[in-house]
Every structure is written in C-alpha cells, then in structure tokens.
Design a protein around this motif. Sequence first.
Motif, PDB file in Angstrom:
ATOM      1  N   TRP A   1      -1.418 -31.121   7.131  1.00 56.96           N
ATOM      2  CA  TRP A   1      -2.832 -30.843   6.909  1.00 56.96           C
ATOM      3  C   TRP A   1      -3.053 -29.338   6.827  1.00 56.96           C
ATOM      4  O   TRP A   1      -2.422 -28.565   7.528  1.00 56.96           O
ATOM      5  N   MET A   2      -3.991 -28.944   5.989  1.00 56.20           N
ATOM      6  CA  MET A   2      -4.439 -27.560   5.904  1.00 56.20           C
ATOM      7  C   MET A   2      -5.950 -27.572   5.729  1.00 56.20           C
ATOM      8  O   MET A   2      -6.462 -27.745   4.613  1.00 56.20           O
ATOM      9  N   ASP A   3      -6.662 -27.415   6.843  1.00 55.62           N
ATOM     10  CA  ASP A   3      -8.125 -27.528   6.859  1.00 55.62           C
ATOM     11  C   ASP A   3      -8.546 -28.882   6.298  1.00 55.62           C
ATOM     12  O   ASP A   3      -8.164 -29.912   6.833  1.00 55.62           O
ATOM     13  N   ASP A   4      -9.297 -28.889   5.194  1.00 51.46           N
ATOM     14  CA  ASP A   4      -9.770 -30.139   4.602  1.00 51.46           C
ATOM     15  C   ASP A   4      -8.882 -30.616   3.463  1.00 51.46           C
ATOM     16  O   ASP A   4      -9.314 -31.421   2.632  1.00 51.46           O
ATOM     17  N   MET A   5      -7.656 -30.128   3.411  1.00 54.88           N
ATOM     18  CA  MET A   5      -6.728 -30.492   2.335  1.00 54.88           C
ATOM     19  C   MET A   5      -5.448 -31.082   2.913  1.00 54.88           C
ATOM     20  O   MET A   5      -5.087 -30.848   4.062  1.00 54.88           O
ATOM     21  N   VAL A   6      -4.774 -31.844   2.069  1.00 54.75           N
ATOM     22  CA  VAL A   6      -3.451 -32.375   2.377  1.00 54.75           C
ATOM     23  C   VAL A   6      -2.448 -31.673   1.480  1.00 54.75           C
ATOM     24  O   VAL A   6      -2.633 -31.613   0.258  1.00 54.75           O
ATOM     25  N   VAL A   7      -1.402 -31.129   2.087  1.00 53.00           N
ATOM     26  CA  VAL A   7      -0.374 -30.396   1.346  1.00 53.00           C
ATOM     27  C   VAL A   7       0.863 -31.269   1.253  1.00 53.00           C
ATOM     28  O   VAL A   7       1.382 -31.734   2.283  1.00 53.00           O
ATOM     29  N   LEU A   8       1.342 -31.503   0.030  1.00 50.13           N
ATOM     30  CA  LEU A   8       2.530 -32.314  -0.211  1.00 50.13           C
ATOM     31  C   LEU A   8       3.588 -31.476  -0.910  1.00 50.13           C
ATOM     32  O   LEU A   8       3.265 -30.653  -1.789  1.00 50.13           O
ATOM     33  N   PHE A   9       4.843 -31.685  -0.523  1.00 53.41           N
ATOM     34  CA  PHE A   9       5.985 -31.098  -1.214  1.00 53.41           C
ATOM     35  C   PHE A   9       6.786 -32.258  -1.789  1.00 53.41           C
ATOM     36  O   PHE A   9       7.338 -33.080  -1.044  1.00 53.41           O
ATOM     37  N   THR A  10       6.846 -32.342  -3.113  1.00 53.14           N
ATOM     38  CA  THR A  10       7.484 -33.471  -3.782  1.00 53.14           C
ATOM     39  C   THR A  10       8.529 -32.968  -4.759  1.00 53.14           C
ATOM     40  O   THR A  10       8.464 -31.833  -5.252  1.00 53.14           O
ATOM     41  N   LYS A  11       9.497 -33.849  -5.027  1.00 52.12           N
ATOM     42  CA  LYS A  11      10.481 -33.567  -6.075  1.00 52.12           C
ATOM     43  C   LYS A  11      10.717 -34.847  -6.855  1.00 52.12           C
ATOM     44  O   LYS A  11      10.561 -35.957  -6.314  1.00 52.12           O
ATOM     45  N   PRO A  12      11.092 -34.745  -8.129  1.00 55.52           N
ATOM     46  CA  PRO A  12      11.234 -35.943  -8.967  1.00 55.52           C
ATOM     47  C   PRO A  12      12.419 -36.792  -8.527  1.00 55.52           C
ATOM     48  O   PRO A  12      13.418 -36.285  -8.006  1.00 55.52           O
ATOM     49  N   CYS A  13      12.284 -38.116  -8.713  1.00 58.65           N
ATOM     50  CA  CYS A  13      13.386 -39.022  -8.421  1.00 58.65           C
ATOM     51  C   CYS A  13      14.454 -38.907  -9.497  1.00 58.65           C
ATOM     52  O   CYS A  13      14.170 -38.580 -10.659  1.00 58.65           O
TER      53      CYS A  13
ATOM     54  N   LEU B   1      -1.699 -29.808  -3.762  1.00 58.27           N
ATOM     55  CA  LEU B   1      -2.856 -29.804  -2.874  1.00 58.27           C
ATOM     56  C   LEU B   1      -3.811 -30.919  -3.271  1.00 58.27           C
ATOM     57  O   LEU B   1      -4.151 -31.061  -4.448  1.00 58.27           O
ATOM     58  N   TYR B   2      -4.250 -31.701  -2.256  1.00 60.22           N
ATOM     59  CA  TYR B   2      -5.210 -32.779  -2.469  1.00 60.22           C
ATOM     60  C   TYR B   2      -6.315 -32.665  -1.426  1.00 60.22           C
ATOM     61  O   TYR B   2      -6.078 -32.209  -0.301  1.00 60.22           O
ATOM     62  N   PRO B   3      -7.522 -33.096  -1.758  1.00 56.92           N
ATOM     63  CA  PRO B   3      -8.558 -33.197  -0.710  1.00 56.92           C
ATOM     64  C   PRO B   3      -8.226 -34.364   0.213  1.00 56.92           C
ATOM     65  O   PRO B   3      -7.646 -35.369  -0.205  1.00 56.92           O
ATOM     66  N   LYS B   4      -8.587 -34.234   1.477  1.00 59.36           N
ATOM     67  CA  LYS B   4      -8.179 -35.246   2.456  1.00 59.36           C
ATOM     68  C   LYS B   4      -8.871 -36.590   2.247  1.00 59.36           C
ATOM     69  O   LYS B   4      -8.397 -37.609   2.729  1.00 59.36           O
ATOM     70  N   TYR B   5     -10.004 -36.616   1.499  1.00 55.59           N
ATOM     71  CA  TYR B   5     -10.720 -37.866   1.322  1.00 55.59           C
ATOM     72  C   TYR B   5     -10.160 -38.719   0.191  1.00 55.59           C
ATOM     73  O   TYR B   5     -10.511 -39.884   0.055  1.00 55.59           O
TER      74      TYR B   5
END
Length: 647
Positions: free
Chosen positions: A6-18, A40-44
């Motif tokens: 979590w980062m404040d009101d955001m969700v932080v994802l680290f992704t890599k391709p399959c 970066l995505y909003p948490k809602y």
Amino acid sequence: CCSLFWMDDMVVLFTKPCKNQISYFENNAKDLETHVELQLYPKYHLDSSSLLSVHKLSSCPFAVNSAGKFMVVFSGNVGKLDMTMFRVTVEGALEKNAPYKARAEIVPVKELCIVTFRQIPITISVLSPGKASADAESPEPQSCLVLHNNGELCHLDLDTGSEKEILDRVEHFWTDSSEEVRDPGAVRPSDAASSGKDLVSGLLWTYGARGINILYTSKILQSCRENRSPKLNIIGTDPELEYDREVYPVALFPGLNSIIGVSQHISTVPNSRFHGFNPLAKSHPVLSPLIRYLLLQGAKDEALALMREAMCYPHFSHSLEWLVFTVLEAEYSKPSNQDQTPGTGDHDGNSKENLCTLRGVINLVKAFPMFVDVIVRVARKVDPTHWDLLFSHAGKPSHLFNVAMQNKSLRSAAAFLVVVAAWEGPELSQECALDLFQETLQVGQYDLSGELSRFIIRSARDMSDNAQQWHNKSRGGIFSYFTGGSGSSNTASTEGDRVAETLQEVMSTHAVGLLAARRLQDLSALTRKSGFDIAPLLRNERFGVAQLRSFKEALAEIEKSLAMNHSNRIINQADCELLLEAFRNAGLTEWVVVLATILQRSAMLLNLFRGDDALWSVYIKNIKDDSKYASLVEELESGMNAHQFED
C-alpha cells in the motif's frame, strides 16, 4: 506479481510477464523475461481500466517501502545492491465517483549502487523526513532501516550508502518513525492536537530470538549522525512484552495500541480422517509499555493524551491494571536504601524527572473512572505484603470502597472488603459489607448478595472467636490453658447465628416486598442466586401479600409477571418451576394451582382435585373458556372422569 504493498490511497504492484505469454520471435525476448513493471492502482478498484501509471524496471525488487510521496526500491544481486528512489505525483482525486480520472506520474529522483558484504534485504522501512512547512515541498528521505536475510537489522544512509548494524537475530520489525530526532518531554504547540499515533512515534519494535523489544529510533539516529556505532546489546526482555508462544506476531497496529499475531488451530474436516488448519488472528495490547516509555521520558501530558485516546478499546482497563502491577512490583523489589524516584538522563545528559513511579502512575490512573476497579484487581492479585506500598499512594481502602459504591461498581466494592479487614480492621469491614449487602438487594445482584451474606457470617464468627481468645489469654494463670478455650467456639457460633438471623430478616423483608409487587422473576432470582429459602417466609407470612384475587386475574397477573410469552421462555419456565416448589412446600394451594396451570402440570393438578370436588368445580368453571389451556382442560377432564369411574 512479484510484490504488492500500500502507498496512501494506492496499491503498488510489481509484475513481470509469464513465460508462456512471451513471443520468442521478437529480438528482445530474453530482455522481456527480466523486465518488471511498476504499476499503480487506486485502492478502490484493481482493474486495468483504473491503471494510474506504469514504470519499467530492469529486475525484480527485493524490498520496497514508501514515505509520503517517495518510494524506495531495492534490487540487484548478492554483493551488489541497487537502490532507486521514485517520486509519485498524483493529479486528481482517488475517489470512485470523481468527475475526472486521476493520473499519476512516477519519476526516479535518486539512484545508488551499493557494494556490500551483507546478505540481501527482505524488509525495509523508510524513515520519513521531518515535517516541512506548509508552503515548502516535503524533502526526500535520507535513511531507512533494512532487515537482511540473516536477521541483521541495519541503518542505511540513502545518500552515501553507509550501513551500520543495529541488532542481530531479528525476524520482524515495525516502526512509525521519522528522521526528526524528537524529545517526548519537550513542549510543542501541536501537542494538544497530536494523535496517539504521533505521541509514540520514534519507537522501533523488533521481534526475534529475544522476543519483542522496544528501541528508541531517535537514539539510533543520533548515534549514526555522530558517526558512532548504533549497535545495541539487549540482555533481558520486558515482561510486559512477553508474547504468547503459540502466536506469531505479524504486524503492529498503532491505532489499537496492539500487536496483531496469527495462531495456528487445527479443526476436523467433516466426513474425513484429515484435519484442516484454521489460522486465527489474535492481538496483544502494548499500551502499558508505551505509557511507561513516555513517563520515562518525562512526557506526562502525552501519556495522559494517549490513555484518553485508548479509553474506547476493550483492553484499556487491563492495560492500566498491568501498568500499575508492573510498577508496583518494580518498586517493591527495590532495596529500601535505594531512591524510589531516580532521574533518568537523555542522550544530551540533561536529567529529567522520572514519572514512571507508583505515585506518578497512580496519579495518572486517577483521572479515569475505572480507577478503583484497577486498584482492587491489582491488590487482589499481589501478595498482601504489597498493600502498604500500594495504598499509601492510592488512598485508604475504605475510601476507595465508598467511591466504588458511588460508582455502582459493586463487584469492585465487594473485592475491597478483604483489604479493608486486613488494613483497617474487621469491624469497619463488617459495616462496609452490611451497607453493600443492602445495596445489592436493591439493585438485584442477588448472586453477590449470597456471597456477602456468607462473608459477613464468617467474619462475625472469626471476630468473636478472636476476641474470646484474646480475653482468655489476658486473664492469665495456669488454669487458663485448661479452661480458656471451652467457650470460644460456642461464643463464635452464637455471634454467627445472631448475624445470620439479622441477614435473614433483611432478606425476608426484601422478599416480601418483591412478592407484594408481584416481581416474581426477581423473587426467583433471589432464591436461586443467594440460596435464600422463601418457604418458611411464605408459611409464616402475616401481611397478606401472598393472597391472590380471583383465579382468572391471578393467572393473567402471574403470566405477565413471569413473562411466559417472551422469547426467553425456557429461563422463565425455570423460574416458575422454582417458585412452584417453594409455594408447594409452604402449603399455599392457590399459588400451586395457578403455577401448575401455567406449567401445565396435569399430574400435580389431578392430585389436588381428586380430593377436593369444590376446588375442581371452581377451577374448571374459570379455565374452560381459555383456548390456551384447551389441551390441559381435556387432559384434566379425562383424568377426573377416570377417577370417578374407579370410585
């Protein structure tokens, strides 16, 4: 997904391709396998349509953390650690019903390559910079805490890459600290508006081979800035922080002043020989050590503010009790020649008043309504040898008893009786017990009334026995050894019987009042909880309060009094059964008929009617039209007809 936080009101994802989604006909297919995207995505709403921003990285991160609008990412290999700091700027509102979609920008502001002999980091915590002014932009973080794979907890300078070990054998750590070195005892204009979370910032919580420990982040930062080693040598653990060994702590919850852990439970799987694992969340309150920390720093106002914010939580009273208990034990175990209120020095050498004493803690707890409850629970848990020290600061037990009576905390008042008897004499304890006994009858705490009656009788017998023994010894002479104890037991028994008769009279008067007001549920509770037998009272009742009106009126009145039509019918039926037995033993036939009718006891009613035809004719005339008892009437008529046929 490689990592998520979590980062404040955001969700932080680290992704890599399959691998099965990569086209190997492309020239950069091998590079795509190692590329990682920061999303970066909003948490809602976690969906591609709500994506705020994307930034590509060259490798999967080891550890990630943020402070304010800055995010720090650690990646690399063993021996070579890459640190990248990003500034995340959001335009628009991160709300579901916002008129415009929010946008975010991820900009790298600092990169650092660190050659190190330490193992890879698994967790980091960025120390947020000191608070900036309202107009100025928040500065970049300058340091962070790093937990390595081998359990080393270190302080890392994000400008120079210098890393210094703080503690070893650490599994987890939690901190809500900033780089600003704060003095908890200093007066600040914003103290009045500070939240409980801000009041205890500057603490570092660690969990590992030593259990749970609290460290002062300000002292660690000061040592690093003065180019001194911040490594700590912790010998013992705080008994207040001894966590349940069956619970594994996973997070610190500053809002609840608790550490949250997970306990593994095994449950059976239906129709299977296998067992299922059922992890349960458990909490461990840490309010008591937090208050002690603030008091040791001389921050009395902040400790009081923290306690007031925690009043709404269920563990608050227990935390106050544990705080008083630990400070009492610490002061009692000190040598008599040692100063009870020593001063503590801070890192600058300036002495501060140590408020973490029994007097200081009790003065704090006095500000809360559960003060007497806390004191009596502590007094009943410790050895009586501690009472002199405890009540020399808390006040006389008789005064605390009166406060508990005024607060209607009758259980706590009853717990004070033993202390009053030992500290101020059994005579005063008897007076207090009698006052409390009458109060419990008035409020309907009949289980406590029964306990008090037994305590008063036992105490009266002990007082009489002790007085007789003292009288026999004071007479002196050789014959006192042969004749002194002859009448002591009889005198004690007589005194106990006299007190028992007084209590019986008080309870009888109260029971008569309940019967006159037709408070039959309370009358049943008095009999059941206190052990008071109402049958002799009913048998010798002289005021006519047990007299019933007509059968129909009595039936309706008693049904209403016992609330037989309510949801808790089973409990009310048990009350009715108890009263039926009492009135039957007292020989009150009218009450027996009414109560047996409500309970539909046909066998008992038939035994009454078979020998009294007049009673049967009156009964059947009044109840025949009541549809509620139609099945009972049919059963009774059948039984009476069979009886007449036999005759």
